[in-house]
Design an enzyme around this catalytic site. Sequence first.
Site, PDB file in Angstrom:
ATOM      1  N   GLU A 175      -0.952  -5.540   8.683  1.00 51.03           N
ATOM      2  CA  GLU A 175      -0.065  -4.963   9.693  1.00 51.03           C
ATOM      3  C   GLU A 175      -0.601  -5.200  11.104  1.00 51.03           C
ATOM      4  OE1 GLU A 175       0.605  -0.816   8.849  1.00 51.03           O
ATOM      5  OE2 GLU A 175       1.328  -1.232   6.817  1.00 51.03           O
TER       6      GLU A 175
ATOM      7  N   LYS B 148      -1.031  -9.443   2.887  1.00 48.70           N
ATOM      8  CA  LYS B 148      -0.230  -8.976   4.023  1.00 48.70           C
ATOM      9  C   LYS B 148      -1.072  -8.001   4.832  1.00 48.70           C
ATOM     10  CE  LYS B 148       3.400  -5.959   3.585  1.00 48.70           C
ATOM     11  NZ  LYS B 148       2.927  -4.823   4.403  1.00 48.70           N
TER      12      LYS B 148
ATOM     13  N   ASP C 202       0.836  -1.201   0.000  1.00 49.67           N
ATOM     14  CA  ASP C 202       0.000   0.000   0.000  1.00 49.67           C
ATOM     15  C   ASP C 202       0.874   1.257   0.000  1.00 49.67           C
ATOM     16  OD1 ASP C 202       0.895  -0.213   2.588  1.00 49.67           O
ATOM     17  OD2 ASP C 202      -1.073  -0.080   3.539  1.00 49.67           O
TER      18      ASP C 202
ATOM     19  N   GLU D  46       9.791  -4.260   9.855  1.00 46.37           N
ATOM     20  CA  GLU D  46      10.157  -2.947   9.303  1.00 46.37           C
ATOM     21  C   GLU D  46      10.718  -2.050  10.406  1.00 46.37           C
ATOM     22  OE1 GLU D  46       7.206  -0.967   6.866  1.00 46.37           O
ATOM     23  OE2 GLU D  46       8.457   0.832   6.705  1.00 46.37           O
TER      24      GLU D  46
HETATM   25  O1  KIV Z   1       3.612  -1.089   1.493  1.00 45.36           O
HETATM   26  C1  KIV Z   1       4.791  -1.478   1.424  1.00 45.36           C
HETATM   27  O2  KIV Z   1       5.511  -1.277   0.438  1.00 45.36           O
HETATM   28  C2  KIV Z   1       5.305  -2.226   2.562  1.00 45.36           C
HETATM   29  C3  KIV Z   1       6.786  -2.441   2.621  1.00 45.36           C
HETATM   30  C4  KIV Z   1       7.457  -1.186   3.029  1.00 45.36           C
HETATM   31  C5  KIV Z   1       7.140  -3.583   3.479  1.00 45.36           C
HETATM   32  O3  KIV Z   1       4.573  -2.604   3.414  1.00 45.36           O
END
Ligand code: KIV
Length: 282
Positions: A119, A117, A48, A186
Amino acid sequence: MMSKKKLTIPQMKAMKKAGKRFVMSTAYDYPSALLIEKTDIEMILVGDSLGMTMLGYDSTVPVTMEDMVHHIKPVVKGAPNCFVVGDLPFGSYNISVEDAVRNSVKLMKDAGADAVKLEGGETVAETVRVLVRAGIPVMAHIGLTPQMISQLGGFKVQGRDAMSARKIVEDAQALEEAGAFGIVLECVPAPIAKMITEKLTIPTIGIGAGAGCDGQVLVFHDMLGLFEKFLPKFAKQYANLGPTIVEALSSYSEEVRTGCFPDEEHSFSMSLEEVEKIFKNS
Ligand code: KIV
């Protein structure tokens, strides 16, 4: 042309066991996916972060499910042999687990992602468990979680004191236990990332987390010098294509204004005889 085959999740675990490193890059469109497909980079994250790199927002928060589907589709097309992870945007998994399942299915069925993915640490472990039970491969993301940027007080390294570091380690363990197949770490201190990597059986993918992770991910635009607004300390620039592109665009503009372009080489000709016929018949 390099022969490449999409990684499977069991192969990822085996790679970790064998001490082999993973490489992941972000991508948000067809041309960049085509380029990544030509390399030995195994994994693509349609992150994102596209909110900043592609849509001009100041954070990832405004990114929608529609934005994600729109950007994942061409990446999947351009890189058929890369394992593509699609980010669940803010708000798409935070309200209810039903939402999380519905939106993850959308990223996989409509857009073609191989995995999603999301968070967060222990607080999202139950969501991860439900998604995995529904057959959705989940990559977790802890440490600096940009969707929570206001709560974190900015893009800062996380886990610098013993207490917050311990919490990150516990988060990682809870996510592994919930069934995540991998974890992005991260902006966490390198010793903490190394400790997590050694404790877990699933691969860790670092970004600003030092060399002790099983793999690394970088933002396409950061590593190629395509995003001038901000370059994080951890992002190594392998090329600086921005100024090269500006130079090329300026040359094009100058040649159009001075009449150098288009020249004969870039125009289509016609025989004089045919040209004359036009006037004869009119
Ligand atoms: O959105 C993204 O590009 C990410 C990376 C920084 C891991 O989550």
